[in-house]
Scaffold this motif. Structure first.
Motif, PDB file in Angstrom:
ATOM      1  N   ALA A 172      54.846  50.743  92.650  1.00  0.00           N
ATOM      2  CA  ALA A 172      54.657  51.826  91.652  1.00  0.00           C
ATOM      3  C   ALA A 172      54.847  53.292  92.303  1.00  0.00           C
ATOM      4  CB  ALA A 172      53.535  51.791  90.915  1.00  0.00           C
ATOM      5  N   LEU A 173      53.954  53.411  93.404  1.00  0.00           N
ATOM      6  CA  LEU A 173      53.887  54.710  94.132  1.00  0.00           C
ATOM      7  C   LEU A 173      54.984  54.841  94.875  1.00  0.00           C
ATOM      8  CD1 LEU A 173      51.188  56.589  94.129  1.00  0.00           C
ATOM      9  CD2 LEU A 173      50.714  55.603  96.256  1.00  0.00           C
ATOM     10  N   SER A 174      55.678  53.769  95.486  1.00  0.00           N
ATOM     11  CA  SER A 174      56.775  53.997  96.374  1.00  0.00           C
ATOM     12  C   SER A 174      58.009  54.437  95.754  1.00  0.00           C
ATOM     13  CB  SER A 174      57.056  52.722  97.177  1.00  0.00           C
ATOM     14  OG  SER A 174      57.498  51.750  96.389  1.00  0.00           O
ATOM     15  N   ILE A 175      58.076  53.974  94.069  1.00  0.00           N
ATOM     16  CA  ILE A 175      58.933  54.615  93.416  1.00  0.00           C
ATOM     17  C   ILE A 175      58.939  55.804  92.807  1.00  0.00           C
ATOM     18  CG2 ILE A 175      60.371  54.174  91.452  1.00  0.00           C
ATOM     19  CD1 ILE A 175      60.264  51.144  92.080  1.00  0.00           C
ATOM     20  N   ILE A 176      57.312  56.060  92.408  1.00  0.00           N
ATOM     21  CA  ILE A 176      57.175  57.445  91.608  1.00  0.00           C
ATOM     22  C   ILE A 176      57.401  58.626  92.753  1.00  0.00           C
ATOM     23  CG2 ILE A 176      55.059  58.774  90.847  1.00  0.00           C
ATOM     24  CD1 ILE A 176      54.241  56.008  89.499  1.00  0.00           C
ATOM     25  N   ILE A 177      56.796  58.420  93.893  1.00  0.00           N
ATOM     26  CA  ILE A 177      56.652  59.626  94.868  1.00  0.00           C
ATOM     27  C   ILE A 177      58.491  60.262  95.134  1.00  0.00           C
ATOM     28  CG2 ILE A 177      56.305  60.437  97.161  1.00  0.00           C
ATOM     29  CD1 ILE A 177      53.872  58.605  96.971  1.00  0.00           C
ATOM     30  N   PRO A 178      59.215  59.212  95.389  1.00  0.00           N
ATOM     31  CA  PRO A 178      60.570  59.863  95.537  1.00  0.00           C
ATOM     32  C   PRO A 178      61.295  60.242  94.294  1.00  0.00           C
ATOM     33  CG  PRO A 178      60.465  57.431  95.981  1.00  0.00           C
ATOM     34  CD  PRO A 178      59.343  57.740  95.958  1.00  0.00           C
ATOM     35  N   TRP A 179      60.751  59.678  93.303  1.00  0.00           N
ATOM     36  CA  TRP A 179      61.414  59.915  91.613  1.00  0.00           C
ATOM     37  C   TRP A 179      60.812  61.286  91.382  1.00  0.00           C
ATOM     38  CZ3 TRP A 179      58.640  60.877  87.084  1.00  0.00           C
ATOM     39  CH2 TRP A 179      59.559  60.966  85.949  1.00  0.00           C
ATOM     40  N   LEU A 180      59.604  61.644  91.756  1.00  0.00           N
ATOM     41  CA  LEU A 180      59.085  62.897  91.719  1.00  0.00           C
ATOM     42  C   LEU A 180      59.800  64.100  92.328  1.00  0.00           C
ATOM     43  CD1 LEU A 180      55.209  62.602  91.066  1.00  0.00           C
ATOM     44  CD2 LEU A 180      56.700  63.576  89.690  1.00  0.00           C
ATOM     45  N   LEU A 181      60.002  63.780  93.737  1.00  0.00           N
ATOM     46  CA  LEU A 181      60.554  64.589  94.763  1.00  0.00           C
ATOM     47  C   LEU A 181      62.039  64.935  94.114  1.00  0.00           C
ATOM     48  CD1 LEU A 181      59.669  62.955  98.070  1.00  0.00           C
ATOM     49  CD2 LEU A 181      59.258  65.556  97.465  1.00  0.00           C
ATOM     50  N   ARG A 182      62.710  63.959  93.406  1.00  0.00           N
ATOM     51  CA  ARG A 182      64.052  64.174  93.068  1.00  0.00           C
ATOM     52  C   ARG A 182      63.875  64.995  91.855  1.00  0.00           C
ATOM     53  NH1 ARG A 182      67.572  60.222  89.681  1.00  0.00           N
ATOM     54  NH2 ARG A 182      69.704  60.831  90.064  1.00  0.00           N
ATOM     55  N   SER A 183      63.134  64.993  91.034  1.00  0.00           N
ATOM     56  CA  SER A 183      62.967  65.668  89.841  1.00  0.00           C
ATOM     57  C   SER A 183      62.676  67.232  90.027  1.00  0.00           C
ATOM     58  CB  SER A 183      61.519  65.264  88.811  1.00  0.00           C
ATOM     59  OG  SER A 183      61.976  63.762  88.577  1.00  0.00           O
ATOM     60  N   PHE A 184      61.976  67.151  90.999  1.00  0.00           N
ATOM     61  CA  PHE A 184      61.809  68.844  91.874  1.00  0.00           C
ATOM     62  C   PHE A 184      62.956  69.291  92.699  1.00  0.00           C
ATOM     63  CE2 PHE A 184      57.318  67.787  90.582  1.00  0.00           C
ATOM     64  CZ  PHE A 184      57.232  68.670  89.621  1.00  0.00           C
ATOM     65  N   LYS A 185      64.102  68.445  92.525  1.00  0.00           N
ATOM     66  CA  LYS A 185      65.361  68.673  93.396  1.00  0.00           C
ATOM     67  C   LYS A 185      65.138  68.654  94.770  1.00  0.00           C
ATOM     68  CE  LYS A 185      67.705  70.091  89.422  1.00  0.00           C
ATOM     69  NZ  LYS A 185      68.452  69.105  89.231  1.00  0.00           N
ATOM     70  N   LYS A 186      64.093  67.909  95.309  1.00  0.00           N
ATOM     71  CA  LYS A 186      63.978  67.712  96.858  1.00  0.00           C
ATOM     72  C   LYS A 186      64.583  66.223  97.216  1.00  0.00           C
ATOM     73  CE  LYS A 186      60.586  71.125  97.334  1.00  0.00           C
ATOM     74  NZ  LYS A 186      61.439  72.309  97.822  1.00  0.00           N
ATOM     75  N   ASP A 187      64.937  66.193  98.557  1.00  0.00           N
ATOM     76  CA  ASP A 187      65.574  65.085  98.952  1.00  0.00           C
ATOM     77  C   ASP A 187      64.332  63.962  98.683  1.00  0.00           C
ATOM     78  OD1 ASP A 187      66.497  62.943 100.149  1.00  0.00           O
ATOM     79  OD2 ASP A 187      67.204  63.818 102.190  1.00  0.00           O
ATOM     80  N   PRO A 188      64.529  62.761  97.958  1.00  0.00           N
ATOM     81  CA  PRO A 188      63.778  61.571  97.985  1.00  0.00           C
ATOM     82  C   PRO A 188      63.377  61.214  99.126  1.00  0.00           C
ATOM     83  CG  PRO A 188      65.624  61.400  96.506  1.00  0.00           C
ATOM     84  CD  PRO A 188      66.109  62.599  97.333  1.00  0.00           C
TER      85      PRO A 188
END
Lengths: 341, 341
Positions: B292-308
C-alpha cells in the motif's frame, strides 16, 4: 529479410543482443561506389528505393565492398550532378562490429547523434546498418527488463504496459519465485542468528541495530552493483581489477564515514562506549564486504558467459543479508567476550 | 532552432520531458498541402532540403495547417508526377500533443515502429515532429537515470560511462546523501526496537526473524512500486484506484502464500505453535501494508506534481523498514501478552 541475411551471419553464433542480429542487411540500405557521380547515385537510388528501409545516409564502398565514407541524402540533392561522391563524402566514420552489444550501438548513436550506424567486419567490409528506430525498440525493451529484473520480477517479455492488463495469476507467477528464494534465505538467516542466541540474550541492544546493518550493506552494494553492471555492458574493455580496486576504495570510504558517524551517535546514546565501537567496526567490515560481493557475483556470472544482471536485485540482497549477519554477530560475539562487556 | 520555436510554445510552461520541448519545429520537417502533386512536392522539397532534419516522412496539411495525412519519402519517388498527394497519403495517423510525456512518445514509436511522430494541438494543427534519434537520446538518458535513482545514486546528469572516469570525490558525493538518510532511519528503527526491549528479552526468537520480515516487505513493495511507477509514466490515464485495489489483491495474495509457508516452517521448527502463527500474521500485515505504502507514496508525489520516481528506491526502503518493525513488534507484543507465551 530471412533470405537476405548472409549465410556467414546465420552460422556465426551471434547472440540476439549483438549488432549483427539487429542490423538491416545491405540490400535494405543505400550503398554506392566511390567512383559514382551524384546523377548515377540518384538513378540507382530510384531503382532500389522500394526495398530501402532508411535513406538518411548513403554509404560509400570501394571495389572490395570496404566502407570508405558516408554522405547524407540532403547533400545528394544539393551538389551538382557531375560531382564524384568520393570528393564530398564524410570520411570520419562511426562503425561497429557484428558482435558489438546493442546497448553500445545505442550509446554511439546517442553520443554522435546519428540516425544509423554501419556494421563492418575486420577488413572494414560493410555488412549492414543498425538504424535508430531499431535501436529505440530494443533499448526500450531492455531498459524495462533491466528495471523489472532489479525489482525481482522475472519471465516478462511483454511490454510493461501490458502487465497491468495481465490476469493476476500471471503477475503472481512472475513475482513469486524470488520471494520464495528470499523466504528461504530469511529462514537460513534466522538459523544463523540462533547460533548467537547467548550473545544476543546478554546484550539485546545489538538486535536493535540489525535493521540498520542490513540497510547499509544493501544500500551501498546496490549502488556499486548498478554502476558496475551498466559500465560492463557499455564498456566491454573495462578492466575489472582496476574498477574493483577503485570501487572498494570508494565503498570503503563511504562505509568508514557511516561507521564513524554511527560510532559517534552510539557513544552519546549508550552507556558503554564499546558498543559504539563494535557497531561502527561491524558496519565498516560488513559494508565493504557487501561491495566486494556485489562486484564479484556479476563478474563471475560474466566469466561464465551469463548475463551479469542476473546477480542483481533480489539475489544480491539475500547474499548480503546473510553475510552481514554473520560478520556483525561474529564481531559482537568476539568483542563482547574480549572486552567482557 | 531557438528562433524557429513558436512563441506560444516558449510561453506555455512546458516541462522538459514533454513532446512540445523535444520536437523539431515545422520549419525542419517536410510539410506539404493536400492539393500538391508529386512533382510540386519534389520541387518544394529540393528548395527546403538544407533545413530539413529528417525526410523519412512528409506530412500533409490542409489550408488551416491541420494534419490530414502522412506519406513516406519512398512513395514520392514511386508514384507518377501528376498524382495529387491526398489520393495516396496514409490517413491513419499516430500523433501526440505538446504535453505528452516523452516516454509515452517513445512507447508509441516503438509500438507502431515509426521513425518520427507528429505533434498536434487540440484542433489537429501540426506543430512539429519528434524524430526517433531524439527519442533515442532522451530515452537512453532517462533509463540510466531511472536505474541509478532506484539504486540511490543522485545528482548525475552525465552518462553512466563517464562515472567510472569521474574522480572518487564526485562519486562519493552522489552516493552519500541517501546513505545518510538511511543511517538516520536505522537509528530511528533502533529506538523503536528499544521500546519493545522487554518483549524481545522475554522471547529472543523474534529478533531472529527481523531480517526475513524486512526482506519480504521490501521485496514485495519494490515489485509493486516499480510496476506502478512505470505504468504511471506510460499510461497517464491510469485509474489509480483500480490499479491500487488490483495491486493490493495481488500483494495480499503473495503475502498470504509467504505467510502460510512461513507459519508451516515455524511450526516444525519451534516448540510453541503460536510463534509460527505470530510470524505468519506479522508477515502478512506488514507486507500488505508495504505494498500500500509503495503505491501511496509515488501517487502522492504525482498529485503534488513531483516525479513519482523520487519516492522509489532508498526512500521506500526506509519507510518500509520502520513500518515493518512497528507492525511486527506490536503484533508480537500484543499476541505474547494475550496468549501469555
Amino acid at each position: 529479410m530471412e533470405n537476405s541475411t548472409p549465410k556467414f551471419i546465420r552460422s556465426s553464433h551471434l547472440k540476439s543482443d549483438m549488432a549483427g542480429v539487429i542490423m538491416l542487411p545491405i540490400s535494405k540500405v543505400p550503398v554506392v561506389k566511390t567512383t559514382d557521380t551524384i546523377s548515377e547515385i540518384e538513378k540507382n537510388l530510384l531503382k532500389k528505393i522500394e526495398n530501402l528501409d532508411t535513406i538518411n545516409y548513403i554509404y560509400i564502398v570501394d571495389s572490395e565492398q570496404k566502407l570508405k565514407g558516408v554522405i547524407s541524402i540532403k547533400e545528394i540533392f544539393l551538389k551538382s550532378k557531375e560531382t564524384v561522391v568520393s570528393e564530398i563524402m564524410d570520411r570520419k566514420l562511426v562503425r561497429v562490429r557484428l558482435r558489438t552489444d546493442q546497448e553500445r550501438v545505442a550509446l554511439l548513436a546517442v553520443k554522435y547523434n546519428l540516425k544509423a550506424i554501419p556494421v563492418v567486419d575486420k577488413t572494414e567490409k560493410l555488412l549492414g546498418v543498425v538504424s535508430s528506430d531499431i535501436i529505440l525498440g530494443i533499448l526500450y525493451k531492455e531498459a524495462t527488463e533491466d528495471i523489472l529484473r532489479l525489482a525481482g520480477v522475472e519471465r516478462f517479455n511483454e511490454n510493461i504496459l501490458d502487465i497491468t492488463k495481465q490476469p493476476s495469476r500471471i503477475i503472481i507467477l512472475a513475482r513469486l519465485p524470488w520471494l520464495l528464494v528470499g523466504l528461504t534465505g530469511g529462514i537460513f538467516a534466522a538459523k544463523i542468528l540462533g547460533f548467537f542466541e547467548t550473545t544476543l540474550e546478554a546484550q539485546i541492544i545489538f538486535a536493535f541495530f540489525i535493521p540498520v546493518m542490513l540497510y547499509m550493506a544493501n544500500a551501498v552494494a546496490i549502488q556499486s552493483q548498478t554502476i558496475f553492471i551498466r559500465s560492463l555492458t557499455l564498456n566491454p574493455e573495462l578492466k575489472t581489477t582496476t574498477y574493483f580496486s577503485k570501487e572498494i576504495k570508494i565503498g570503503g570510504f563511504i562505509a568508514l564515514v557511516c561507521a564513524l558517524l554511527f560510532t559517534l551517535i552510539s557513544f552519546f546514546w549508550q552507556t558503554s562506549p564499546f558498543i559504539g565501537v563494535i557497531l561502527g567496526l561491524s558496519m565498516f567490515i560488513s559494508t565493504t564486504w557487501a561491495v566486494a560481493l556485489s562486484i564479484i557475483i556479476p563478474w563471475l556470472l560474466r566469466s561464465f558467459k551469463k548475463d551479469p544482471a542476473i546477480g542483481s536485485g533480489p539475489f544480491s540482497t539475500i547474499a548480503n543479508d546473510i553475510s552481514t549477519l554473520i560478520i556483525y554477530f561474529s564481531i559482537v560475539s568476539l568483542m563482547t567476550k574480549f572486552f567482557s562487556i
